[in-house]
Write an enzyme that holds these catalytic residues in place. Sequence first.
Site, PDB file in Angstrom:
ATOM      1  N   HIS A 259       0.822  -1.218   0.000  1.00  0.00           N
ATOM      2  CA  HIS A 259       0.000   0.000   0.000  1.00  0.00           C
ATOM      3  C   HIS A 259       0.851   1.261   0.000  1.00  0.00           C
ATOM      4  O   HIS A 259       0.411   2.309  -0.475  1.00  0.00           O
ATOM      5  CB  HIS A 259      -0.928   0.031   1.219  1.00  0.00           C
ATOM      6  CG  HIS A 259      -1.699   1.311   1.342  1.00  0.00           C
ATOM      7  ND1 HIS A 259      -2.689   1.652   0.438  1.00  0.00           N
ATOM      8  CD2 HIS A 259      -1.613   2.345   2.209  1.00  0.00           C
ATOM      9  CE1 HIS A 259      -3.176   2.837   0.771  1.00  0.00           C
ATOM     10  NE2 HIS A 259      -2.549   3.274   1.843  1.00  0.00           N
ATOM     11  N   CYS A 260       2.078   1.190   0.514  1.00  0.00           N
ATOM     12  CA  CYS A 260       2.836   2.422   0.759  1.00  0.00           C
ATOM     13  C   CYS A 260       3.594   2.945  -0.455  1.00  0.00           C
ATOM     14  O   CYS A 260       3.289   4.010  -0.979  1.00  0.00           O
ATOM     15  CB  CYS A 260       3.814   2.201   1.916  1.00  0.00           C
ATOM     16  SG  CYS A 260       2.990   1.994   3.513  1.00  0.00           S
ATOM     17  N   ILE A 261       4.599   2.214  -0.895  1.00  0.00           N
ATOM     18  CA  ILE A 261       5.554   2.772  -1.852  1.00  0.00           C
ATOM     19  C   ILE A 261       4.927   3.096  -3.208  1.00  0.00           C
ATOM     20  O   ILE A 261       5.253   4.126  -3.807  1.00  0.00           O
ATOM     21  CB  ILE A 261       6.779   1.844  -2.002  1.00  0.00           C
ATOM     22  CG1 ILE A 261       7.437   1.644  -0.638  1.00  0.00           C
ATOM     23  CG2 ILE A 261       7.798   2.435  -2.959  1.00  0.00           C
ATOM     24  CD1 ILE A 261       8.588   0.676  -0.653  1.00  0.00           C
ATOM     25  N   ILE A 263       1.927   4.073  -3.726  1.00  0.00           N
ATOM     26  CA  ILE A 263       0.826   5.017  -3.553  1.00  0.00           C
ATOM     27  C   ILE A 263       1.271   6.349  -2.961  1.00  0.00           C
ATOM     28  O   ILE A 263       0.924   7.424  -3.448  1.00  0.00           O
ATOM     29  CB  ILE A 263      -0.268   4.396  -2.646  1.00  0.00           C
ATOM     30  CG1 ILE A 263      -0.784   3.079  -3.232  1.00  0.00           C
ATOM     31  CG2 ILE A 263      -1.403   5.380  -2.421  1.00  0.00           C
ATOM     32  CD1 ILE A 263      -1.483   3.203  -4.544  1.00  0.00           C
ATOM     33  N   ASP A 264       2.068   6.290  -1.894  1.00  0.00           N
ATOM     34  CA  ASP A 264       2.364   7.475  -1.094  1.00  0.00           C
ATOM     35  C   ASP A 264       2.954   8.654  -1.870  1.00  0.00           C
ATOM     36  O   ASP A 264       2.594   9.811  -1.595  1.00  0.00           O
ATOM     37  CB  ASP A 264       3.297   7.108   0.066  1.00  0.00           C
ATOM     38  CG  ASP A 264       2.630   6.192   1.071  1.00  0.00           C
ATOM     39  OD1 ASP A 264       1.437   5.878   0.872  1.00  0.00           O
ATOM     40  OD2 ASP A 264       3.280   5.784   2.044  1.00  0.00           O
TER      41      ASP A 264
END
Length: 420
Positions: A259-261, A263-264
């Site tokens: 979910h992080c890299i 999307i962020d």
Amino acid sequence: MSGGVAIVGAGYVGVPLAQVFAEAGHEVLLVERNAERVQQLNRGESYIEDVPSETLARLRERGLRATSDYDELRGRDAILIALPTPLSPQREPDLKILRGAVEEISIRLRSGHLVVLESTTYPGTTRDCLLPILERSELRVGEDFHLAFSPERVDPGNRTWGTRNVPKIVGGVTPACTEAAAKLYGSAIDEVHTVSSPEAAELSKLLENIFRSVNIALVNELAQLCDRMGIDVWEVVDAAATKPFGFMRFEPGPGLGGHCIPIDPFYLTWKAREFGFYTEFIELAGKVNENMPYFCRSLISQALNHAKERSLKGSRVLVLGVAYKADIGDVRESPALKLIELLRNAGSEIAYYDPHVPELAEHGLRSLPTLEPAGYDCVAIVTAHSEIDYDRLVEDASLVVDLRNATGRNGSGNGKVWKL
């Protein structure tokens, strides 16, 4: 805090967070809209790999429980928000889920409450989005209630660094808010690092993940260049990593997942435009990383063409590993999903094997029960799970495209193993 801790959102962040606070002696309530999840949690059955069911059952005996009733927030002293903050199809922040939850909290906000947002988001969300909603209660922030941001730092499957021993960043809307949040987290987490504002805390989380995105993009671009130059990118990375200072190892791959890299970085590029600033470096990294499944499809096509004089159309391709990283079952934003789509569009017949992911329902696929490469024109190693015997795989498969360097030098140079 005598009233205990409520955590809104019982997912990859919320459940491990609940474990840490419960083990520290807090009475913990998980608030979750999904009724099936609530029932599972209250039976002591975990759906989060990092929190085994045995652990959850033990914590249930200490009072940890789940509910869908927001009214129970009234009796808690701290409310921690760990909800999804996805992107829209236009790659812009979509805070509908978060706003909806904060509306529910605002109705029930009382004097003495501490509210902390853990969900990754753009700088300004806590102050500009959450605070106005909470202030509808006519309570004053920093006096009647406290509001802060403390970014989650969950790394699924990491057995060394978990929620308890990863330092916790905390930034409150006022100094009193920071102090209240730091005191709470300090009661359950080994180290707390305070910053001057929620904006600084929000941006710190984005920096962590953008740092990885940009550096992975660098080696992904280098991998594409090495392909043209006939140089082994893995040998280059191994050699560079011998330098004991001034270099940090990053490895190429089929794309970014989790979910992080993936999307962020887009949270920040969106927010930057508000200030007339364009994060070209960050956006370029995103472009390089998003292109990797396409490059890997081309690599599989080349391998089939040169080794077997076959095209993708009509070829049977076995995808080995579909989770976004090794040794977990999380497929969020996994590059394997995009690669499967591209291979299918090219006419390939796809099967997959992943001991951690039994089914890809949206793709109409189930994992093979055992890894049997015979009968497939190509095996593409997309996720390098540690329990796979890669030496045996190279022996049994007729053609291997290794996108993770899982086979090392095994088979290199004989035309049987093609590497990214």
